[in-house]
Design an enzyme around this catalytic site. Structure first.
Site, short mmCIF file in Angstrom:
data_model
loop_
_atom_site.label_atom_id
_atom_site.label_comp_id
_atom_site.label_asym_id
_atom_site.label_seq_id
_atom_site.Cartn_x
_atom_site.Cartn_y
_atom_site.Cartn_z
N ASP A 177 -5.85 -7.31 4.67
CA ASP A 177 -7.03 -6.92 3.91
C ASP A 177 -7.76 -8.16 3.40
O ASP A 177 -8.96 -8.35 3.59
CB ASP A 177 -6.58 -6.04 2.74
CG ASP A 177 -7.73 -5.40 2.01
OD1 ASP A 177 -8.84 -5.36 2.58
OD2 ASP A 177 -7.53 -4.94 0.87
N ASP A 221 -0.55 -19.08 2.35
CA ASP A 221 -1.44 -19.94 1.55
C ASP A 221 -1.92 -21.13 2.40
O ASP A 221 -3.12 -21.43 2.46
CB ASP A 221 -0.77 -20.39 0.25
CG ASP A 221 0.72 -20.61 0.35
OD1 ASP A 221 1.29 -20.33 1.42
OD2 ASP A 221 1.33 -21.09 -0.62
N LYS A 246 4.75 -14.59 3.77
CA LYS A 246 5.23 -15.27 2.56
C LYS A 246 6.74 -15.02 2.49
O LYS A 246 7.28 -14.60 1.45
CB LYS A 246 4.49 -14.70 1.34
CG LYS A 246 4.56 -15.55 0.10
CD LYS A 246 3.66 -16.76 0.12
CE LYS A 246 3.96 -17.64 -1.06
NZ LYS A 246 3.26 -18.93 -1.04
N TYR A 303 0.83 -1.20 0.00
CA TYR A 303 0.00 0.00 0.00
C TYR A 303 0.87 1.26 0.00
O TYR A 303 0.39 2.33 0.31
CB TYR A 303 -0.94 0.00 1.21
CG TYR A 303 -2.08 -0.99 1.07
CD1 TYR A 303 -1.82 -2.35 1.01
CD2 TYR A 303 -3.39 -0.56 1.01
CE1 TYR A 303 -2.85 -3.26 0.88
CE2 TYR A 303 -4.43 -1.47 0.88
CZ TYR A 303 -4.16 -2.82 0.82
OH TYR A 303 -5.18 -3.71 0.69
#
Ligand code: NAD
Length: 345
Positions: A234, A210, A176, A129
């Site tokens: 988000d 994931d 990640k 962002y």
């Protein structure tokens, strides 16, 4: 302690799309519950533009700085073009670095899992962002993911303090870092350090995002507080909303060291805007969080009483099957607000 005559001035931003409908409903319920709140209305987003103001004017920002607490409806952001998100700008300009979103099962809202009780803590100021995107060459564009030690440590510290204060048992970081070794790697290192040096008694866990998402939809009870960088927070917020009945029932707060802006997780829902169908509950629940925040920070038990009365009313309405369409009922926004007001005790 606040005197019995104290009225807390709170900035109200109706926002766009369903925003004005749901904020009007929330105002009615909050007033009927006798909350010691006076609304100072300010515009942001398309509504501000239409009124000849800037999308996010200094007038609105200054009001939040002055009154320190705001309740905000959703603001529309054009997809793939146009102005940058008002929501992101607001969080950055006011340094509202922590987004907290409690996700809980509600009686009367049947879903796949019962007893879901998760809290999402999302870093609100950086990551993807950053808004730094550029064209490298024809047909090649780039988006910058930013992580700073300051912001990663600050959000980890916030999450651990929150967990300690609220007697939560465990924090899980979704990441990640196997792919984004530097940015997500830094996020992890900061969380590990805060855990080790400041809160070793709270259980700490990491999951690659994931696999974490798969585990969440298999059995959400294995998680407690989730700590995530901006984009993951988000996405996972909406995923978790789906576990408890959807976006109509998940509230949120954007918090900094001094300021607090409460808003639902959902957006401006252009598909149902202006039809009187929107569920005002998520914003009302955000209003309950706001009243509890006023009670805590200004030592005002009347704000907590009003919050408890509203909570009781919506729990009774849901248990009686008096809900909006997104939850399987047949009430419109205003009729649902009326059903809540009838159940205030
Ligand atoms: P959305 O949350 O507005 O809507 C997703 C789906 O959920 C839609 O089908 C909508 O009808 C439904 N929904 C959402 N809130 C509901 C409610 N209260 N009652 C009943 N149904 C509800 O997400 P979107 O369509 O992806 O985004 C629309 C706009 O909102 C975009 O411009 C986006 O940028 C903006 N947005 C703003 C915020 C914010 O202001 N904090 C958050 C998310 C999205």
């Amino acid at each position: 302690m606040a005197s019995s005559a104290t009225v807390h001035q709170v900035v109200l931003i109706p926002g766009d799309g369903i925003g004005p409908e749901v904020t009007a409903a929330v105002r009615r319920v909050v007033a009927a519950a006798g909350a010691p709140v006076e609304w100072i209305e300010r515009r942001a987003g398309l509504a501000a533009l239409e009124a000849g103001e800037d999308l996010l004017s200094d007038h609105t920002i200054e009001a939040i700085r002055r009154h320190r607490v705001a309740l905000k409806g959703p603001c529309t952001t054009p997809v793939g073009e146009g102005f940058t998100s008002i929501n992101v700008q607001l969080r950055k300009r006011l340094n509202l670095y922590a987004a907290v979103r409690p996700v809980r099962s509600l009686e009367g809202v049947p879903t796949r899992f019962a007893g879901v009780d998760l809290v999402i803590v999302r870093e609100n100021t950086e990551g993807l962002y950053s808004g730094v995107e550029n064209q490298v060459t024809e047909g090649v564009v780039m988006s910058m993911k930013v992580a700073t030690e300051l912001a990663c440590t600050r959000i980890a510290r916030w999450a651990f303090r929150y967990a300690a204060r609220r007697h939560r048992r465990k924090i899980t970081v979704f990441h990640k870092a196997n792919i984004m070794k530097m940015t997500d790697g830094l996020f992890l290192r900061c969380a590990r350090r805060v855990h080790r040096e400041e809160h070793p008694n709270i259980e700490y866990q990491e999951a690659i995002i994931d696999a974490g998402c798969m585990k969440l939809v298999q059995d959400p009870s294995q998680f407690d507080v989730l700590l995530l960088e901006n984009l993951y927070g988000d996405v996972v917020s909406d995923l978790c909303a789906g576990l408890v009945g959807g976006l109509g029932v998940v509230p949120g707060a954007n918090l900094g060291d001094e300021l607090a802006v409460f808003e639902a997780v959902h957006g401006s829902a252009p598909d149902i805007a202006g039809k009187g169908l929107a569920n005002p509950l998520a914003l009302l629940m955000s209003g309950v969080m706001m009243l509890n925040h006023l009670a805590e920070t200004r030592d005002d038990p009347r704000a907590r009483d009003a919050a408890e009365r509203i909570k009781g009313a919506y729990n009774r309405a849901l248990a009686d099957g008096r809900t909006t369409r997104d939850l399987g009922g047949d009430l419109g926004t205003e009729a649902f607000a009326g059903a809540l007001i009838e159940r205030l005790r």
